[in-house]
Design an enzyme around this catalytic site. Structure first.
Site, PDB file in Angstrom:
ATOM      1  N   LYS A 177      12.340  77.692  47.253  1.00 35.11           N
ATOM      2  CA  LYS A 177      13.442  76.777  46.872  1.00 35.11           C
ATOM      3  C   LYS A 177      13.245  75.853  48.477  1.00 35.11           C
ATOM      4  CE  LYS A 177      17.411  76.343  44.417  1.00 35.11           C
ATOM      5  NZ  LYS A 177      18.332  77.243  44.185  1.00 35.11           N
ATOM      6  N   SER A 203      19.435  75.543  39.422  1.00 36.52           N
ATOM      7  CA  SER A 203      19.232  74.131  40.144  1.00 36.52           C
ATOM      8  C   SER A 203      17.767  74.909  40.880  1.00 36.52           C
ATOM      9  CB  SER A 203      19.939  74.090  41.485  1.00 36.52           C
ATOM     10  OG  SER A 203      19.974  75.621  42.590  1.00 36.52           O
ATOM     11  N   SER A 261      21.504  79.491  39.142  1.00 30.16           N
ATOM     12  CA  SER A 261      20.371  78.747  39.747  1.00 30.16           C
ATOM     13  C   SER A 261      19.352  79.710  39.467  1.00 30.16           C
ATOM     14  CB  SER A 261      20.426  77.875  40.810  1.00 30.16           C
ATOM     15  OG  SER A 261      21.405  77.544  40.583  1.00 30.16           O
TER      16      SER A 261
HETATM   17  N1  GLN Z   1      24.527  74.798  38.061  1.00 31.17           N
HETATM   18  C1  GLN Z   1      25.299  76.338  38.983  1.00 31.17           C
HETATM   19  C2  GLN Z   1      25.770  74.608  40.186  1.00 31.17           C
HETATM   20  O1  GLN Z   1      25.900  73.938  40.051  1.00 31.17           O
HETATM   21  C3  GLN Z   1      24.881  77.095  39.690  1.00 31.17           C
HETATM   22  C4  GLN Z   1      23.951  76.436  41.032  1.00 31.17           C
HETATM   23  C5  GLN Z   1      23.112  77.881  41.804  1.00 31.17           C
HETATM   24  O2  GLN Z   1      23.777  78.704  41.633  1.00 31.17           O
HETATM   25  N2  GLN Z   1      23.030  77.575  42.884  1.00 31.17           N
HETATM   26  O3  GLN Z   1      27.035  75.130  40.512  1.00 31.17           O
END
Ligand code: GLN
Length: 480
Positions: free
Chosen positions: A79, A154, A178
């Protein structure tokens, strides 16, 4: 450009690689070809083609000499939040344009040391903030099953890269879901280990008391192998656990009778898509049929989990992202005349809308007027949630719940409604708030053929049981 070809799991290639070391060069070529032929998915922000082929050549020689590491020839994508020495990293943000990592994240380095081949950096929501991979300076990622739909976020690029056979495994980050949520949307496995199981050194921080490195794979053995390579003590991260790292791939069977809890409120949630409810209960029925105990538990705290997560993570993000000011890293506004303008213009031009929203929200909850009634209160609720889950897990082996309330939604569907987008994380933030290990595994499809994920939560540092039980459930016959 060749045709798209199916990538076999790394675990099935080990003997082949021993006997025919040059196969590893072919595999890298195959992955690169799959990346190019599916470039429209936008899964990668950068690929390291030449380097990956050179490494493959070196790994082939090592294999030939019987001196190769544990994951020799495994093709790994990372990532765009993970540092890889001498390579750019941008957190999919304009603000880190031009930034080059001076060192590698521990998790990346450990894979490299065991002869994995890093194929490129993968697209994600900016700084890991989002649930659809639409918040990226590099544009949205598309779900390979239906390119009009999101892959989740994400770590959307990482999920799609594994889904679409561009690499064997991918390292993502999971702060609130994410890894698990995109795994569910893409029909693959996504593991978030216990908080502190894997060093965070070299991961660009979002919310440090939640941030966890996670693993995407199609094959559970590949997932376990990567965990045993990357987990464990690290002098560069004082928060990482020093607990010994089990040989996870030796624990992929599950033969005892499990005691499983499900939280009534998770299935009663009105936003839950019917087919997901149906598939979750079908799996629970199959478990009962197989002699396991499955019981309902009241968990009225569920409605507080998501607000607690968003109050605390935005607070932490506003502090972590303060360092990005145009002075030390990446992008600097060209039109600033004073030092104050340098900060404000750089940050206004460099950060995307969602990141700015969260910095503002975080600054608000940490402000003198709201510190007690927002930030401190959320920390107290976090403690209550943790204690309650810990109590459940002292009595039960696992908690089962859906990974997401819906299957992959259309690109643009939630884009203008941040709150609706946040609710996509209702089930994943639970393990994140409590720091518990959780995995999402494929659990059927809905009527539109979109994948459904099932989430299993275990007690801290119980990844051995978690992986074994996940593997067991994936093979369990279900009636639906
Ligand atoms: N969707 C969640 C957020 O926007 C999780 C993001 C993540 O785990 N990095 O914070």
């Amino acid at each position: 450009m060749g045709k798209l070809t199916e990538l076999k799991p790394f675990s099935s290639l080990i003997d082949i690689l021993q006997n025919e070391p040059n196969t590893c060069i072919d595999i890298v070529k195959q992955c690169l070809n799959n990346i190019v032929s599916q470039a429209d998915l936008n899964a990668f922000v950068r690929t390291y083609d030449g380097e990956a082929l050179t490494t493959a050549d070196q790994v082939a020689k090592k294999l030939h000499a019987k001196k190769a590491g544990k994951v020799a020839g495994m093709v790994v994508g990372i990532k765009d939040l993970l540092c890889y020495q001498d390579h750019p990293v941008q957190a999919s943000s304009k603000i880190l344009e031009g930034f080059i990592s001076q060192f590698s994240a521990t998790c990346v380095q450990r894979l490299v040391d065991e002869d994995a081949i890093i194929i490129g950096h993968q697209n994600c929501d900016e700084f890991g903030m989002g649930s659809s991979n639409e918040n990226s300076a590099f544009g949205p990622v598309r779900n390979a099953i239906d390119t009009t739909r999101v892959p989740g976020g994400s770590s959307g690029g990482s999920a799609v890269a594994v889904q679409a056979d561009m690499c064997h495994v991918a390292l993502g980050t999971d702060t609130g879901g994410s890894v698990r949520q995109p795994a569910a949307f893409c029909g693959i496995i996504g593991l978030k280990p216990t908080y502190s199981r894997i060093s965070r050194h070299g991961m660009i921080a979002y919310a440090s008391s939640f941030d966890t490195i996670g693993i995407f794979a199609k094959d559970i053995r590949d997932c376990a192998t990567v965990l045993e390579v990357v987990a464990g003590a690290d002098t560069f991260d004082s928060t990482v656990s020093k607990q010994p790292v089990p040989h996870y791939s030796d624990y992929l069977t599950f033969s005892k009778k499990a005691k499983i809890a499900y939280l009534k409120e998770t299935l009663a949630y009105t936003g839950l898509q019917d087919e997901i409810r149906l598939h979750t209960t079908a799996t629970m029925d199959a478990l009962k049929q197989a002699g396991h105990q499955v019981e309902a538990i009241d968990f009225p705290l569920l409605e507080y989990v998501l607000p607690t997560y968003y109050v605390l993570t935005t607070a932490e993000a506003s502090a972590n992202l303060a360092r990005l000011d145009g002075v030390r890293y990446g992008y600097r506004s060209p039109s600033a005349n004073t030092i104050e303008e340098l900060y404000t213009k750089t940050r206004s031009e460099g950060f995307g809308q969602e990141v700015q929203r969260r910095i503002l929200l975080g600054a608000f909850v940490l402000g003198a007027n709201h510190y007690e009634d927002c930030y401190i209160k959320a920390k107290k609720i976090r403690r209550l949630i943790k204690d309650k889950l810990q109590a459940i897990l002292s009595d039960y082996d696992f908690i089962l719940l859906p990974t997401t309330p819906s299957t992959a939604f259309k690109i643009g569907f939630n884009a203008h409604d941040p709150l609706a987008m946040y609710w996509a994380d209702v089930y994943t933030t639970l393990a994140s708030v409590a720091g518990l290990p959780a995995i999402s595994i494929p659990n059927g499809t809905d009527q539109q053929n979109l994948p459904i994920g099932l989430q299993i939560i275990a007690n801290s540092f119980e990844e051995t049981h978690l992986l074994g039980f996940a593997n067991y459930i994936m093979q369990l016959p279900k009636k639906i």
